[in-house]
Design an enzyme around this catalytic site. Structure first.
Site, PDB file in Angstrom:
ATOM      1  N   HIS A   1      11.130  17.648   1.889  1.00 21.80           N
ATOM      2  CA  HIS A   1       9.730  18.043   1.976  1.00 21.80           C
ATOM      3  C   HIS A   1       9.545  19.414   2.624  1.00 21.80           C
ATOM      4  O   HIS A   1       8.431  19.943   2.646  1.00 21.80           O
ATOM      5  CB  HIS A   1       8.932  17.007   2.776  1.00 21.80           C
ATOM      6  CG  HIS A   1       8.754  15.702   2.078  1.00 21.80           C
ATOM      7  ND1 HIS A   1       9.755  14.757   2.031  1.00 21.80           N
ATOM      8  CD2 HIS A   1       7.699  15.186   1.398  1.00 21.80           C
ATOM      9  CE1 HIS A   1       9.322  13.703   1.349  1.00 21.80           C
ATOM     10  NE2 HIS A   1       8.077  13.938   0.956  1.00 21.80           N
ATOM     11  N   ALA A   2      10.608  20.003   3.173  1.00 21.94           N
ATOM     12  CA  ALA A   2      10.498  21.285   3.882  1.00 21.94           C
ATOM     13  C   ALA A   2       9.942  22.423   3.024  1.00 21.94           C
ATOM     14  O   ALA A   2       9.301  23.321   3.567  1.00 21.94           O
ATOM     15  CB  ALA A   2      11.844  21.684   4.478  1.00 21.94           C
TER      16      ALA A   2
END
Length: 186
Positions: free
Chosen positions: A113-114
């Site tokens: 998700h970064a």
């Protein structure tokens, strides 16, 4: 393995980071000789998770976001977890840090998700990338060319999808950092 004893790597994370996405790349970098620093919103311990639900290890940040001077670092690592990048993309200094690393063409590695933080920093347009499936629409809407591969390297940007991709992610991070340091020394 390359000697990265001169390398300085910054990790940005806060509560809700996916444990293995922070600790495993961090250890690979340390094992290669790099000096690794963790920056967060405060220097209070931050909570890791497994599968975004189960509490795992905590870690104490070395410095706050406001204390970061990107000139002191050679690369940036952005671990995932749902909560971590979602909180970080609301931090103006975290977004600026990402922009500074990208503007300086230093290696930036983001997993799971970064890449949300990369979208917030407006640095994905025209880049070939991957991420966790639920983030891919955001990447596409921000102009990225999104693919489903375990690791994607596009210039200075390294992205991966999930914890299972960490071995390939780590290898790509080490290679990108080795290359960047060689170019800097030339």
């Amino acid at each position: 393995m390359a000697d990265l004893s001169q390398a300085r790597v910054l990790i940005l994370a806060t509560d809700g980071f996916e444990r293995d996405e922070l600790f495993l790349p961090r250890q690979a970098l340390i094992d290669a000789g790099a000096t690794v620093s963790l920056a967060s919103i405060t220097t209070d311990p931050i909570q890791g998770l497994v599968n975004d639900t189960e509490k795992a290890d905590t870690i104490v940040p070395d410095l706050t976001l406001d204390d970061v001077d990107t000139e002191e670092f050679d690369a940036l690592l952005l671990p995932g977890g749902v909560g971590n990048p979602d909180k970080m993309r609301l931090q103006e200094r975290a977004v600026e840090i990402v922009q500074e690393f990208m503007d300086d063409d230093k290696p930036v590695a983001a997993i799971c998700h970064a890449p949300w933080l990369l979208v917030e920093a407006d640095v994905v347009d025209g880049r070939r990338m991957t991420s966790w499936p639920s983030v891919r629409t955001d990447l596409e809407n921000a102009g990225a060319d999104v693919v489903d591969e375990e690791v994607v390297v596009d210039g200075n940007l390294v992205t991966s999808r999930k914890p299972a991709d960490i071995p390939a992610f780590n290898k790509a991070i080490l290679a990108a950092l080795t290359e960047a340091l060689a170019e800097e020394a030339a």
